[in-house]
Design a protein around this motif. Structure first.
Motif, PDB file in Angstrom:
ATOM      1  N   LEU A 246      -8.402  -4.406  -1.686  1.00 34.61           N
ATOM      2  CA  LEU A 246      -8.044  -3.252  -0.878  1.00 34.61           C
ATOM      3  C   LEU A 246      -9.128  -2.179  -0.940  1.00 34.61           C
ATOM      4  CD1 LEU A 246      -5.587  -2.885   0.909  1.00 34.61           C
ATOM      5  CD2 LEU A 246      -4.566  -1.465  -0.869  1.00 34.61           C
ATOM      6  N   ARG A 322      -0.942  -4.174   3.863  1.00 36.28           N
ATOM      7  CA  ARG A 322      -1.822  -3.336   3.039  1.00 36.28           C
ATOM      8  C   ARG A 322      -3.016  -2.841   3.845  1.00 36.28           C
ATOM      9  NH1 ARG A 322      -1.621  -7.139  -2.406  1.00 36.28           N
ATOM     10  NH2 ARG A 322       0.140  -6.073  -3.411  1.00 36.28           N
ATOM     11  N   THR A 366       4.607  -2.004  -1.978  1.00 41.04           N
ATOM     12  CA  THR A 366       3.299  -1.471  -1.596  1.00 41.04           C
ATOM     13  C   THR A 366       3.439  -0.164  -0.823  1.00 41.04           C
ATOM     14  OG1 THR A 366       1.169  -2.058  -0.631  1.00 41.04           O
ATOM     15  CG2 THR A 366       3.096  -2.746   0.596  1.00 41.04           C
TER      16      THR A 366
END
Length: 538
Positions: A246, A322, A366
């Motif tokens: 990420l 994400r 998340t």
């Protein structure tokens, strides 16, 4: 402080040095600092130590008269390498850097290559004939930084190292535009001389402030090269440890956003430079100049396409969500750069509860992490957050994180961000009708007196203005039960780009489409697009 300093609890001096490195990175490069906060907390301090020391080396190589720069840098280089080899330093920044080099067994040869390249830059202005010559310099000055930290992010094979260097080269090309006016004033120009010759340009033309097609083409040429480097580097996200993907994706998305800014500015960037993502000490982002007219006052976005984006890349749906969160972060920044005051996003609809538990459970995890980690970033950007939707069905971790965001950002005013979560437009209107019916039963309002303003004051966020521009990504062309009351006179733009790939360029294009439309608001005479007035609240 965002990172974890538990490993340095037994050494206050070492902990203080790591904290100093974090502060330096927040001050020097908010973009890089924000990207590293996506990494696990225990790994953030070493990132900051490496970045802060090499950023300081770059500063020494850049500042002052050439003779003084060379002497100062030679001393810094010698001291740094001697301390790394001895494993000890008393310098307030280098103490943490030396500890990181030793603790993680980072490659001293890579560090030496980086410092050698910067030393050559400090010794005198460098000139590059072709873009490939510039790339060799960028690899030595910046690519080596990413190669140095490669073991920290579990990127150990040669191809991963190469692509990390390519990513760093692209981001360093952005830095060239950020510093260009100052560099030109000091007699430096890093742009390839062959490009200038082909376009009939001299270095003196670059800082003149006079726009021309040749200068615009020079900028477009560099932007195209930067985007090509980012496209090459994109594969590296699957070559690093899962916990670091990420953060790498954040750098890629951030790089794309910065090249979008440069493309919008065109030749103006040569004379004005490129603003840092958030300049040191600033509390507001300066809007980009728009040629098409004023920006819409309220933009609403249906963020569609996360799962298809992941599927196209052979990734699980969670990776798409994400990456969608990163895109939301950059949408917020893009809205600030375009001078948009109200932004509403469709984060989770009432219909999304129909998805499988296997998808929703990790999605909620998340989402909660994203909201918690966003507090400091949104505060720094001056963004006020409001929650629009039902508040009694989410897991407490998400509900509390949203409530905290609302509370912590309540005094901000640069951008009003409305997060529509567990939201459905029909249910919102039904709830407002029930509230009005209760008032009628209680005798506080007569049914024949009820008007639009009465209904509006019972909506989830009564003060939410009418939407001027609705954008939906992924090519779908419907509003999906999103803000039906506020969308009454909105202009609609449907973008085929999947949500994680939506950035400043796409938002800028949608705003240009909006500005070119004529809005009548039910009247006979058309008018230029204008922000709608907020709905009355009684």
């Amino acid at each position: 402080m965002a990172g974890s300093y538990e490993a340095f609890a037994d050494s206050p001096e070492l902990r203080e040095s790591y904290e100093r490195c974090e502060q330096e990175m927040q001050r020097r490069s908010y973009w890089w600092w924000a990207a590293t906060t996506w990494a696990p907390a225990a790994f953030q301090p070493p990132f900051w130590a490496v970045s802060a020391v090499l950023a300081e080396a770059d500063r020494i190589a850049d500042e002052g008269p050439p003779a003084d720069r060379e002497r100062s840098f030679a001393r810094w280089r010698a001291e740094t390498l001697a301390e790394v080899r001895s494993g000890r330093s008393e310098h307030p920044l280098r103490r943490a850097f030396v500890d990181t080099m030793r603790r993680w067994d980072l490659d001293v040869a890579v560090l030496e290559e980086c410092l050698e390249t910067l030393h050559a830059d400090a010794a005198g202005p460098l000139a590059f004939a072709e873009f490939e010559d510039l790339r060799r310099y960028l690899r030595g000055a910046s690519g080596t930084t990413f190669e140095l930290i490669a073991p920290l992010i579990e990127a150990r094979d040669s191809e991963a190292m190469r692509l990390l260097s390519v990513l760093a080269e692209a981001l360093a090309l952005v830095d060239i535009f950020e510093d260009l006016p100052e560099d030109l004033a000091q007699g430096r120009c890093y742009l390839p001389r062959a490009d200038l010759r082909r376009l009939g340009l001299e270095i003196a033309h670059l800082g003149s402030g006079e726009g021309s097609e040749a200068l615009d083409e020079l900028v477009r040429l560099q932007v195209g090269r930067g985007r090509e480097l980012l496209a090459q580097a994109a594969l590296v996200t699957q070559m690093v440890g899962a916990e670091f993907r990420l953060g790498v994706q954040a750098l890629l998305v951030g790089g794309r956003l910065r090249f979008d800014e440069i493309e919008i500015l065109r030749s103006r960037v040569l004379a004005e430079g490129l603003d840092p993502m958030l300049p040191a000490g600033a509390t507001r982002i300066r809007p980009l100049p728009l040629n098409a007219g004023p920006a819409p006052g309220h933009v609403a976005v249906i963020m569609d396409g996360n799962r298809r984006w992941a599927e196209q890349r052979g990734l699980p749906a969670l990776e798409g969500h994400r990456s969608g969160e990163l895109a939301l972060g950059h949408l917020i920044y893009s809205a600030l750069r375009l001078g948009i005051r109200h932004l509403s996003v469709y984060a989770f609809s009432t219909e999304n509860w129909n998805r499988s538990l296997e998808e929703l459970a990790p999605l909620f995890d998340t989402m909660a992490d994203f909201l918690t980690e966003s507090v400091e970033r949104l505060q720094r950007l001056g963004v006020q957050v409001r929650w629009c939707g039902q508040r009694d069905r989410f897991d407490p971790s998400i509900a509390s994180a949203l409530a905290l965001l609302e509370s912590m950002t309540s005094n901000n005013s640069a951008l009003m961000l409305t997060i529509c979560a567990d939201y459905g437009g029909r249910e919102e209107l039904a709830a407002a009708a029930r509230a009005l019916a209760a008032e009628a039963v209680a005798g506080t309002v007569r049914p024949e007196d009820i008007g639009p303003a009465d209904l509006a004051r019972h909506l989830y966020v009564p003060e939410l203005p009418d939407v001027d521009l609705l954008i939906r990504t992924s090519g779908e062309q419907r509003i999906s039960n999103f803000l039906p009351w506020q969308l009454a006179y909105a202009e609609l733009v449907f973008d085929p780009v999947l949500w994680p790939d939506f950035g400043l360029s796409q938002l800028h294009n949608a705003v240009a489409v909006y500005a070119g439309r004529q809005r009548r608001f039910g009247a006979d005479l058309p008018g230029r697009a204008r922000p709608a007035k907020p709905a009355r609240t009684g």
